[in-house]
Scaffold this active site. Structure first.
Site, PDB file in Angstrom:
ATOM      1  CE1 TYR A 117      -4.058   1.749   0.197  1.00 12.97           C
ATOM      2  CE2 TYR A 117      -3.322   2.683   2.278  1.00 12.97           C
ATOM      3  CZ  TYR A 117      -4.233   2.640   1.245  1.00 12.97           C
ATOM      4  OH  TYR A 117      -5.301   3.490   1.260  1.00 12.97           O
ATOM      5  CB  CYS A 142      -8.714   7.761   0.373  1.00 12.11           C
ATOM      6  SG  CYS A 142     -10.250   7.101   1.017  1.00 12.11           S
ATOM      7  CG  HIS A 143      -5.132   7.424  -1.514  1.00 13.75           C
ATOM      8  ND1 HIS A 143      -6.304   6.833  -1.902  1.00 13.75           N
ATOM      9  CD2 HIS A 143      -4.483   6.505  -0.781  1.00 13.75           C
ATOM     10  CE1 HIS A 143      -6.340   5.600  -1.438  1.00 13.75           C
ATOM     11  NE2 HIS A 143      -5.261   5.374  -0.757  1.00 13.75           N
ATOM     12  N   GLY A 144      -5.576  12.153  -0.511  1.00 12.03           N
ATOM     13  CA  GLY A 144      -5.247  13.560  -0.622  1.00 12.03           C
ATOM     14  C   GLY A 144      -5.439  14.194  -1.988  1.00 12.03           C
TER      15      GLY A 144
END
Lengths: 424, 190
Positions: free
Chosen positions: A300, B154-156
């Site tokens: 991840y 979540c991932h910006g």
């Protein structure tokens, strides 16, 4: 090695009758009783047995949990709670399966790193290694599918994020990714339809793993076990029969590992999971911080380290795919790191890299975390693509012992053992 | 199968034809097993809904579920529209309108993200184009990101007031679905 002569002698008339028709007793005797195992195996070699045990335990606990679990969006979450609260011994069976998955991965990682340290992937063990990597891939798929089943928030959003990895194919051919993802989902988004098919596949894959494990063990018994010296078995005194020597050592390793496993099962059954998974799945709200289970964190971190979606996905899959090529990337002729003064250091640097990526994978993807994730991602790939090929060419290995016996007993002991072998 | 040097005969033809027949038939019979996983008729039939947007006052936003996906409907303020208009399309990471109602060559101008005469309404699928999380920014007090639109935790990924990607890993602007205004206060999605 494997081609050792059969020492099986059927004891009863039935055994003899059977041996002429289906020599299963002979196979078990030759492969798992009288099979020659190197005399110098350490406890790291007990993890093969531990993993076999965990596969069987997971299948067993899984089959009984399937008798109570309901794979529909409306009932899945509640049925898990019913298993924990109402079903007889459900409080035990469910953590055995869930914690068991974590422990299965822990054992697999120790097993893999042992192979990396002692060069167990080198000729003639390439196929053995490749089947091992296939087992690992199948394990990851099974674990991912299984994690979706409780249908909590983490389950739901893990399924969403991971299936969406395939939507990056849209960047290659427009519409391809969407087609693939909707085919996986069976809808325009993740729904109960997705859950039901994941359940079906989660039940299927362990049997695929079992088949692969059969081939893994078959290949192992053709080429023989590696050992801490990395030398092949040369004389009779290099080996001991599997029973009782290796089996009893495996039993000790297994009991120690079981103590750790059961300590988690009884005292910290939810420690390795995420509390958000006790919130029922809600397609309208994403949890603020999505993290996979601990055993997926390094991949991840690699995924998130790369700013492009498609390249991130490619890097993540490559980080596992590269393992298939390891037997040919490592150019050193010496197997064991014991005799490779430079590789030893790089091995531990690689271990540190994997642990660091795991830590970074658990952190939000911003600032310094992203920077370090990039540094370690680069080293992860450099280790395979630069360090291993170059090291084999420039490293001066230490002097190898003449044989496994010599490594264990020294030169004099070897002479004595050889003399004893002649007399015997 | 080859009979060395001889002319192909009837048997060769039959072997080849039978082999081809089995291969093609086998491949075709796989299709039902693959296609059963695609979206079924029941899900496809629920593909359009009507939404009453009269109660949404300026500055407010609602989220409705359409095809099991969240759809953001935002009644934009004057400032938000002006902010979106002020952006040069050339500076955007993704210059495509991503509007299902327009050809794919349409540029990501604010006009192309909305309907003419209804520029105050921004309607789009609320799914981050990175890995499918739902961006924040719909409710009061949500983090709206560096461009005052939406922010995916979540991932910006940061989206602006026209739902266009401005910063972060998401590759595309938020998707504008096919919809139409039935009346001034009612829309039909899908």
């Amino acid at each position: 090695m494997a081609a050792h002569e059969s020492t099986y002698e059927p004891k009863s008339r039935f055994a003899k009758w059977m041996d002429d028709r289906l020599p299963i007793g002979r196979m078990v005797h030759d492969q798992f009783v009288d099979f020659p195992t190197p005399r110098n195996l350490n406890y790291l070699w007990t993890f093969g047995s531990i993993l076999t045990f965990f596969l069987m335990a997971q299948i067993l606990t899984g089959i009984v949990l399937a008798m109570h679990y309901q794979a529909s969006a409306a009932d899945a979450f509640d049925s898990i709670e019913r298993i924990r609260r109402d079903v007889n011994y459900g409080w035990l069976l469910r953590p055995l399966h869930a914690v068991g998955a974590s422990m299965f991965f822990l054992a697999a990682y120790i097993h893999i790193f042992r192979g990396l340290y002692y060069g167990s992937y080198k000729a003639p063990r390439e196929i053995l290694w490749i089947i091992g990597v296939l087992i690992f891939v199948a394990m990851m798929a099974t674990a991912f599918l299984g994690y979706s089943l409780p249908w909590g928030q983490m389950s739901f959003w893990a399924v969403t994020v991971i299936t969406n990895l395939f939507s990056s194919l849209d960047d290659l051919i427009s519409g391809l990714g969407t087609t693939v993802v909707q085919w996986l989902w069976g809808g325009y988004s993740v729904t109960g339809v997705t859950l039901t098919r994941f359940y079906s596949l989660h039940y299927l894959l362990p049997f695929v793993i079992a088949g692969l494990v059969g081939m893994h063990i078959w290949a192992l018994h053709v080429v023989g076990q590696n050992n801490p010296t990395g030398l092949e078995l040369k004389t009779k005194s290099d080996a001991v029969p599997m029973h009782p020597y290796a089996i009893s050592k495996d039993a000790v390793g297994m009991f120690v590992f079981l103590i750790v496993f059961l300590w988690f099962v009884f005292f910290l059954p939810d420690y390795l999971g995420h509390s958000d998974n006790y919130v029922p799945a809600n397609p309208m709200v994403t949890p603020p911080h999505i993290v996979p289970e601990w055993y997926f964190l390094p991949y991840y971190a690699i995924l998130r380290a790369i700013p492009s979606k498609l390249l991130g996905v490619i890097a993540m899959f490559s980080s596992i795919g590269i393992l298939f090529f390891l037997p040919w990337l490592d150019t050193s002729l010496v197997r064991s790191a014991k005799y490779r003064p430079l590789y030893k250091w790089f091995f531990w640097l690689f271990v540190f890299t994997c642990v660091a990526l795991g830590y970074l994978g658990s952190k939000p993807a911003e600032g310094a975390y992203i920077f370090w994730a990039r540094v370690f991602t680069i080293y992860y790939f450099a280790h395979f693509l630069i360090v291993l090929p170059v090291l084999g060419l420039i490293e001066k290995p230490k002097k190898l012992p003449g044989s496994i016996t010599e490594d264990v007993l020294g030169p004099e002991g070897t002479a004595a053992a050889a003399a004893a072998g002649k007399r015997g | 199968m080859e009979i060395d040097g001889e002319e192909p005969d009837r048997r060769d033809f039959l072997t080849l034809a039978a082999g081809t027949f089995v291969a093609v038939g086998g491949a075709i019979s796989l299709w039902p097993f693959i296609d059963q996983m695609n979206i079924d008729a029941g899900a496809r039939s629920l593909a359009s809904i009507e939404v009453d947007i009269a109660p949404i006052s300026v500055g407010q936003a609602i989220t409705v579920l359409w095809r099991n996906k969240p759809v953001f409907i935002r009644h934009r303020t004057k400032e938000e529209i002006e902010k979106a208009l002020a952006v040069d399309v050339k500076d955007l990471p993704d210059d495509s309108a991503r509007n299902e109602g327009l050809p794919s060559s349409a540029l990501a101008t604010d006009e192309n993200r909305t309907k003419p005469g209804h520029e105050n309404w921004l309607i789009m699928v609320g799914i981050c184009t990175h890995l499918g999380c739902i961006p924040k920014g719909q409710t009061l007090g949500d983090k709206q990101g560096d461009f005052d639109g939406w922010f995916c935790p979540c991932h910006g990924s940061h989206y602006d007031t026209a739902g266009r990607i401005r910063k972060g890993p998401a590759p595309r602007n938020l998707e504008v679905p096919i919809y139409e205004f039935i009346t001034d206060t009612k829309i039909k999605l899908g």
